[in-house]
Design an enzyme around this catalytic site. Structure first.
Site, PDB file in Angstrom:
ATOM      1  N   GLU A  60      40.918  36.769  29.690  1.00  0.00           N
ATOM      2  CA  GLU A  60      40.200  36.898  31.062  1.00  0.00           C
ATOM      3  C   GLU A  60      39.206  35.477  31.403  1.00  0.00           C
ATOM      4  O   GLU A  60      39.354  35.231  32.547  1.00  0.00           O
ATOM      5  CB  GLU A  60      39.250  38.203  31.105  1.00  0.00           C
ATOM      6  CG  GLU A  60      40.126  39.608  31.331  1.00  0.00           C
ATOM      7  CD  GLU A  60      41.042  39.487  32.326  1.00  0.00           C
ATOM      8  OE1 GLU A  60      40.998  38.824  33.448  1.00  0.00           O
ATOM      9  OE2 GLU A  60      41.927  40.436  32.335  1.00  0.00           O
ATOM     10  N   TYR A 143      34.219  40.845  38.077  1.00  0.00           N
ATOM     11  CA  TYR A 143      35.513  40.881  37.916  1.00  0.00           C
ATOM     12  C   TYR A 143      35.622  41.154  36.219  1.00  0.00           C
ATOM     13  O   TYR A 143      36.477  42.274  35.922  1.00  0.00           O
ATOM     14  CB  TYR A 143      36.243  39.715  38.338  1.00  0.00           C
ATOM     15  CG  TYR A 143      37.681  39.727  37.930  1.00  0.00           C
ATOM     16  CD1 TYR A 143      38.795  40.597  38.104  1.00  0.00           C
ATOM     17  CD2 TYR A 143      38.091  39.047  36.625  1.00  0.00           C
ATOM     18  CE1 TYR A 143      39.949  40.604  37.623  1.00  0.00           C
ATOM     19  CE2 TYR A 143      39.337  38.926  35.757  1.00  0.00           C
ATOM     20  CZ  TYR A 143      40.166  39.836  36.447  1.00  0.00           C
ATOM     21  OH  TYR A 143      41.526  39.814  35.513  1.00  0.00           O
ATOM     22  N   ASP A 161      40.052  41.103  41.862  1.00  0.00           N
ATOM     23  CA  ASP A 161      40.280  39.751  41.871  1.00  0.00           C
ATOM     24  C   ASP A 161      40.800  39.291  43.112  1.00  0.00           C
ATOM     25  O   ASP A 161      41.029  40.210  44.055  1.00  0.00           O
ATOM     26  CB  ASP A 161      41.018  39.325  40.916  1.00  0.00           C
ATOM     27  CG  ASP A 161      42.722  39.557  41.010  1.00  0.00           C
ATOM     28  OD1 ASP A 161      43.087  40.720  41.764  1.00  0.00           O
ATOM     29  OD2 ASP A 161      43.524  39.047  40.415  1.00  0.00           O
TER      30      ASP A 161
END
Length: 314
Positions: A60, A143, A161
DNA sequence: TAAGCGTGGTG
DNA sequence: TCACCAAGCTT
């Protein structure tokens, strides 16, 4: 089954008078997104069985504004070399920045390094599953925290997102694209779509992102293969173009970002501290060059040795 | 809240 | 070709 006039959460998705002319809103089926994802998900390295929460967190970080294709090989190397947060934390910033390579936005590498140290010392080397604890980590925002909770721990939480914002803007609100982010309202929109069951909701979250990445794309959406085309408010509205404000495209040539990138490239490639002349060679404008070098030092992306040479941070 | 932060692929 | 775009975060 497109319903006219329905607004999820009763929220006005276009505050400030930017409302498009469309009047159709829709409820989309999580089950369709779920089943489509199960059948069509890409085989990405961090989705393989056995990927740890740490592996998900690393992915991520790397995926923040960097395309999947460039992240994949670097992620493989990182996980092989640093399979746990404590392993990364024990590495020098210089080695971390070199391993980050040219993924871009190298401050992310420093923040991941800091986050690894925090996880190792404060969380027993285990990535937290709690959204608030995740958000407290450096470099982890709205996020990323929810992505880790959903994809690493199978939690039911909205993951918003740029892909999901676009899918919701079109399919639910009938607009051509998402306007400026409205964090709370965006989270509420997606929360309203998720099924109650944790594991199923997590798959739907991944599915919404994948749908935006593969089908409901920014430039030329492939509506003909979309699993929710029959429910899509944007299609029902006749695919109106986006009316609201656009974020201006970031220029790059000639900016400080380009200069910083060149300076850092020199430091990454060098196996020993370099003299100022080596940095002077990469940019003509001395004032801009000096400003950027100072900024790199302040950001912790570079250091000056006692004898005046420049290097990546220890 | 808007601007700044890297890099490279692509329609 | 060259804008546009790509799983955001921080200040």
């Amino acid at each position: 089954m497109v319903r006219q006039g329905y607004r999820p959460n009763g929220a006005d998705p276009w505050p400030g008078g930017a409302r498009p002319s469309c009047t159709i809103y829709a409820v989309i089926s999580a089950a369709l997104v779920h089943d489509w994802f199960v059948a069509n998900a890409r085989d990405l390295p961090w989705r393989r069985p056995g990927t740890t929460p740490w592996g998900v967190l690393v992915s991520e970080f790397m995926l923040q504004q960097t395309p999947v294709a460039r992240v994949a090989p670097v992620w493989e190397q990182w996980i092989a070399e640093w399979p746990r947060p404590s392993a990364l934390a024990a590495t020098s910033r210089a080695d971390v920045l070199r391993a980050w390579g040219k993924l871009g936005y190298p401050r992310r590498a420093l923040r991941l390094h800091e986050a690894a140290a925090a996880i190792a010392t404060r969380h027993g080397d285990v990535v937290p599953s709690d959204v608030a604890e995740l958000e407290a980590l450096p470099g982890v925002g709205t996020y990323t925290a929810r992505a880790v909770a959903a994809f690493a721990y199978g939690r039911r939480c909205p993951v918003v997102d740029t892909n999901v914002r676009r899918v919701v803007a079109r399919a639910v609100h009938g607009a051509g694209d998402a306007g400026p982010a409205r964090v709370k309202a965006d989270l509420a929109d997606v929360d309203a779509l998720l099924p109650q069951d944790d594991a199923t909701a997590a798959v739907v979250s991944a599915g919404l992102m994948e749908l935006g990445a593969l089908v409901c794309t920014a430039r030329s959406p492939r509506c003909g293969v979309c699993p929710i085309q029959a429910e899509c408010a944007w299609l029902a509205n006749g695919k109106p173009e986006y009316q609201g404000p656009r974020r201006p495209v970031q220029t790059f040539a000639g900016t400080d970002r380009q200069v910083r990138g060149r300076l850092l490239d020199v430091l990454r490639a060098a196996d020993a501290p370099v003299p100022r002349e080596a940095l002077d060679a990469v940019w003509d404008d001395a004032a801009q060059r000096d400003r950027c070098l100072l900024a790199l030092l302040e950001d912790g992306l570079a250091e000056q040795t006692d004898d005046g040479l420049f290097t990546l941070p220890a």
